[in-house]
Scaffold this motif. Sequence first.
Motif, PDB file in Angstrom:
ATOM      1  N   ILE A   1      75.577  12.725  32.005  1.00 35.24           N
ATOM      2  CA  ILE A   1      75.539  14.214  31.543  1.00 35.24           C
ATOM      3  C   ILE A   1      76.988  13.923  32.584  1.00 35.24           C
ATOM      4  CG2 ILE A   1      75.005  16.090  33.473  1.00 35.24           C
ATOM      5  CD1 ILE A   1      73.095  14.917  30.432  1.00 35.24           C
TER       6      ILE A   1
ATOM      7  N   VAL B   1      74.860  22.442  24.689  1.00 36.38           N
ATOM      8  CA  VAL B   1      74.827  20.801  25.367  1.00 36.38           C
ATOM      9  C   VAL B   1      76.343  20.510  25.592  1.00 36.38           C
ATOM     10  CG1 VAL B   1      73.949  18.875  24.798  1.00 36.38           C
ATOM     11  CG2 VAL B   1      72.318  21.063  25.093  1.00 36.38           C
TER      12      VAL B   1
ATOM     13  N   ILE C   1      78.359  16.631  28.651  1.00 29.39           N
ATOM     14  CA  ILE C   1      78.507  15.676  28.094  1.00 29.39           C
ATOM     15  C   ILE C   1      79.488  15.115  28.645  1.00 29.39           C
ATOM     16  CG2 ILE C   1      78.084  13.803  26.272  1.00 29.39           C
ATOM     17  CD1 ILE C   1      76.196  15.781  25.003  1.00 29.39           C
TER      18      ILE C   1
ATOM     19  N   TYR D   1      71.553  16.473  21.857  1.00 32.33           N
ATOM     20  CA  TYR D   1      72.076  17.642  21.803  1.00 32.33           C
ATOM     21  C   TYR D   1      70.319  18.498  22.230  1.00 32.33           C
ATOM     22  CZ  TYR D   1      76.820  16.737  19.728  1.00 32.33           C
ATOM     23  OH  TYR D   1      78.164  16.334  19.510  1.00 32.33           O
TER      24      TYR D   1
ATOM     25  N   LEU E   1      68.554  16.675  24.539  1.00 36.64           N
ATOM     26  CA  LEU E   1      69.359  17.086  26.263  1.00 36.64           C
ATOM     27  C   LEU E   1      68.596  18.351  26.459  1.00 36.64           C
ATOM     28  CD1 LEU E   1      71.025  14.368  26.100  1.00 36.64           C
ATOM     29  CD2 LEU E   1      72.867  15.962  26.952  1.00 36.64           C
ATOM     30  N   SER E   2      68.987  19.811  25.308  1.00 31.76           N
ATOM     31  CA  SER E   2      68.519  20.855  25.854  1.00 31.76           C
ATOM     32  C   SER E   2      66.841  20.288  26.140  1.00 31.76           C
ATOM     33  CB  SER E   2      68.696  21.549  24.507  1.00 31.76           C
ATOM     34  OG  SER E   2      68.264  23.216  24.629  1.00 31.76           O
TER      35      SER E   2
ATOM     36  N   SER F   1      66.205  19.637  29.652  1.00 32.84           N
ATOM     37  CA  SER F   1      66.446  21.111  30.519  1.00 32.84           C
ATOM     38  C   SER F   1      65.740  22.498  30.645  1.00 32.84           C
ATOM     39  CB  SER F   1      67.941  21.293  30.358  1.00 32.84           C
ATOM     40  OG  SER F   1      68.136  22.229  29.182  1.00 32.84           O
TER      41      SER F   1
ATOM     42  N   LEU G   1      69.106  17.918  34.643  1.00 32.49           N
ATOM     43  CA  LEU G   1      69.319  17.026  34.774  1.00 32.49           C
ATOM     44  C   LEU G   1      71.088  17.359  35.720  1.00 32.49           C
ATOM     45  CD1 LEU G   1      69.180  16.202  30.936  1.00 32.49           C
ATOM     46  CD2 LEU G   1      68.119  15.447  32.859  1.00 32.49           C
TER      47      LEU G   1
ATOM     48  N   VAL H   1      70.819   9.557  29.880  1.00 29.76           N
ATOM     49  CA  VAL H   1      68.807   9.352  28.516  1.00 29.76           C
ATOM     50  C   VAL H   1      69.627   9.010  27.829  1.00 29.76           C
ATOM     51  CG1 VAL H   1      68.564  11.331  26.920  1.00 29.76           C
ATOM     52  CG2 VAL H   1      69.505  12.244  29.367  1.00 29.76           C
TER      53      VAL H   1
ATOM     54  N   THR I   1      68.665   7.357  23.991  1.00 29.66           N
ATOM     55  CA  THR I   1      68.037   8.533  22.782  1.00 29.66           C
ATOM     56  C   THR I   1      67.032   7.865  21.869  1.00 29.66           C
ATOM     57  OG1 THR I   1      70.165   7.861  21.841  1.00 29.66           O
ATOM     58  CG2 THR I   1      70.310  10.263  23.014  1.00 29.66           C
TER      59      THR I   1
END
Length: 252
Positions: free
Chosen positions: A114, A126, A130, A200, A203-204, A207, A212, A218, A220
Amino acid sequence: MKCIRFEANGNKRIGFIDGDVVRTVYGSLETFWRITDEVFRLENVKLLAPCVPKQIICVGFNYRSHAEEFHAEVPKEPMLFSKAAHTIIGDGAAIVYPWQSKEVVYEAELGVVIKKRMRNVKPEDVKDYILGYTCANDVTARDLQLDDVQWLRSKSFDTFCPLGPWLETDLDPTDLSIKTYLNGELKQNGRTSDMVYNPYEILSYISESMTLDAGDLVLTGTPMGCGPMVAGDVVTVEIEGIGKLTNTVVKG
């Protein structure tokens, strides 16, 4: 750009790779920085884990092939769990096989670092949050994972999150080759396009529930083919567009 944390002349620094040299920068990788006059030959520096996260958030069964090999249903939403931050080690460091486990496995994963604090960010926004992508190995004590109600212990032994060799900042993560080699033999061979939820979306989703921060990591998910390692094994995670992360397993 390949951003790194490294050690040279006994001091830890950050920088970026420019051909066969490392150019040192002042500041932090997550925030504004300026280039200094210090330059080192890449062959003369020790690469460190490319980030020092406050938290590591992971996603389970995020590759369709991995869910199928475990006869598990594809998750209806990202299945989140965590690893302790002290699990991080860099390229070339040793994975310590704990005496408490009889089955320690490798799991190749695309790691996302992040750039700035994110909360309630839509998938289409997103990218702005990154910093970069790296190779990761979500090392797991599989027998303990199956025995325990929660996965934290099985995922969080010291050295159980090899990371590196650097952060690649310019990358489309949606269709990359991801492989694991054990002692030179190909064991995992997947593509990130097999993810149930792309980075994407992941992470969304995270959040929406938690904040974060800059530098957080993160993981995956892993494709099919993860398997056991023993002391003396050499494991390499290779991701297209990033590079290779190699670690040796030692007895704890």
